[in-house]
Design a protein around this motif. Structure first.
Motif, PDB file in Angstrom:
ATOM      1  N   ARG A 143       0.835  -1.206   0.000  1.00  0.00           N
ATOM      2  CA  ARG A 143       0.000   0.000   0.000  1.00  0.00           C
ATOM      3  C   ARG A 143       0.871   1.257   0.000  1.00  0.00           C
ATOM      4  O   ARG A 143       0.568   2.233  -0.708  1.00  0.00           O
ATOM      5  CB  ARG A 143      -0.917  -0.005   1.224  1.00  0.00           C
ATOM      6  N   ALA A 144       1.952   1.252   0.768  1.00  0.00           N
ATOM      7  CA  ALA A 144       2.857   2.407   0.794  1.00  0.00           C
ATOM      8  C   ALA A 144       3.468   2.648  -0.582  1.00  0.00           C
ATOM      9  O   ALA A 144       3.610   3.787  -1.029  1.00  0.00           O
ATOM     10  CB  ALA A 144       3.953   2.189   1.839  1.00  0.00           C
ATOM     11  N   THR A 145       3.813   1.571  -1.269  1.00  0.00           N
ATOM     12  CA  THR A 145       4.378   1.695  -2.612  1.00  0.00           C
ATOM     13  C   THR A 145       3.344   2.272  -3.581  1.00  0.00           C
ATOM     14  O   THR A 145       3.671   3.111  -4.433  1.00  0.00           O
ATOM     15  CB  THR A 145       4.865   0.319  -3.111  1.00  0.00           C
ATOM     16  N   GLU A 146       2.085   1.850  -3.460  1.00  0.00           N
ATOM     17  CA  GLU A 146       1.011   2.403  -4.281  1.00  0.00           C
ATOM     18  C   GLU A 146       0.882   3.911  -4.074  1.00  0.00           C
ATOM     19  O   GLU A 146       0.706   4.675  -5.031  1.00  0.00           O
ATOM     20  CB  GLU A 146      -0.318   1.736  -3.937  1.00  0.00           C
ATOM     21  N   LEU A 147       0.959   4.333  -2.810  1.00  0.00           N
ATOM     22  CA  LEU A 147       0.814   5.756  -2.504  1.00  0.00           C
ATOM     23  C   LEU A 147       1.992   6.566  -3.044  1.00  0.00           C
ATOM     24  O   LEU A 147       1.815   7.690  -3.515  1.00  0.00           O
ATOM     25  CB  LEU A 147       0.662   5.958  -0.996  1.00  0.00           C
ATOM     26  N   LEU A 148       3.190   6.001  -2.980  1.00  0.00           N
ATOM     27  CA  LEU A 148       4.346   6.694  -3.545  1.00  0.00           C
ATOM     28  C   LEU A 148       4.212   6.821  -5.058  1.00  0.00           C
ATOM     29  O   LEU A 148       4.587   7.842  -5.647  1.00  0.00           O
ATOM     30  CB  LEU A 148       5.633   5.964  -3.169  1.00  0.00           C
ATOM     31  N   GLU A 149       3.673   5.804  -5.679  1.00  0.00           N
ATOM     32  CA  GLU A 149       3.398   5.875  -7.121  1.00  0.00           C
ATOM     33  C   GLU A 149       2.369   6.966  -7.395  1.00  0.00           C
ATOM     34  O   GLU A 149       2.498   7.746  -8.352  1.00  0.00           O
ATOM     35  CB  GLU A 149       2.887   4.523  -7.615  1.00  0.00           C
TER      36      GLU A 149
END
Length: 298
Positions: A143-149
């Motif tokens: 989820r954190a990676t999705e938000l950074l994207e």
């Protein structure tokens, strides 16, 4: 970064924020006086006013940093507890006027900190590191990676937060706030110190957040940014709500023009009291200030 919509027109729905008669006093000084404000899902609302008008104090009352002297704050019909981490858990997240990142942590780690209110694993799970812990950790990282994207920082996930340019630090703080899965996001001067290109990128990001179904309440001094962005704008002057309406209504109000041009309003105490209010807020010693600040800095 995720494709974004650049129009502020959307369908509004449920009332997510209902602030009623919010008043905040510091000793004999009243920083906010009887302010009512609602924000509905699918809506971007702006909060503007001259320096010392009480905007950040009002934000602090909404997010549990301060306990209002009078009035109440409801989120989806539930009265919020005056504790910042409980407000975050309820569904309200915020950014700060002065960036509060963990400078020596990576970009990804900063966003993972924002996930703490949404993880279910307890102390023993973390100690034993069983399958449940590893599953939850993997979900949080995904989820954190999705938000950074989403905010355009995926390529810098392993960089230290302190090494990011100023505008990207602002984006990171927004990503960390979004990690708590809020229904309402409060942005305190998100374009402060930005150049026009960065400001435009922030505007598009806020539209994209709105299009995800998250309501937004934003404080900002850049009037062009506010009036391009917001469905409604409320104006605070001397701690009171002067007017609320669409951009055209607010821009055309003579009292708003007078407040920003420095022309005296009726019973205007002048800059001296505004400075006193700011000083009182800075040195406020309420039971929740220290603990709430720590919770927001996690």
């Amino acid at each position: 970064m995720t494709t974004m919509t650049t129009t502020a027109t959307t369908t509004t729905g449920q009332t997510v924020l209902d602030a009623r008669g919010v008043t905040m006093r510091f000793g004999g000084l009243t920083a906010v006086r009887g302010v009512d404000l609602t924000v509905r899902s699918g809506e971007i609302v702006g909060l503007i006013g001259p320096n010392g008008a009480g905007k950040t104090t009002f934000f602090n009352c909404l997010t549990g940093l301060y306990t209002p002297t009078e009035g109440e704050v409801r989120y989806k019909d539930t009265v919020l507890p005056p504790t910042s981490y409980k407000v975050t858990a309820a569904g309200i997240a915020r950014t700060f006027q002065n960036i509060r990142l963990f400078a020596n942590m990576t970009v990804l780690e900063n966003v993972l900190v924002g996930r703490h209110t949404r993880t279910k694993e307890g102390f023993w799970s973390a100690v034993l590191r069983g399958p449940g812990f590893h599953k939850a950790e993997a979900a949080s990282r995904a989820r954190a990676t999705e938000l950074l994207e989403f905010v355009g920082l995926a390529a810098k996930a392993d960089h230290l937060a302190r090494n990011l340019p100023y505008g990207e630090q602002r984006k990171l703080e927004i990503a960390r706030a979004l990690a708590s899965e809020p229904g309402l996001l409060l942005l305190d001067e998100p374009t402060a110190g930005m150049n026009p290109q960065e400001t435009r990128a922030t505007e598009e990001l806020v539209f994209a957040i709105r299009d995800q179904g998250i309501a937004v309440l934003v404080i900002e001094h850049d009037m062009r940014f506010i009036f391009n962005l917001c469905d409604r704008v409320a104006v605070l002057v001397q701690g009171e709500k002067l007017i609320e309406g669409d951009s055209a209504t607010v821009q055309g109000d003579e009292r708003v023009v007078a407040a920003y041009l420095g022309e005296p309003l009726e019973n205007d105490p002048g800059a001296a009291e505004a400075a006193e209010v700011e000083a009182a807020e800075a040195h406020a010693d309420t039971p929740h200030d220290t603990a709430a600040g720590k919770e927001n800095d996690r």
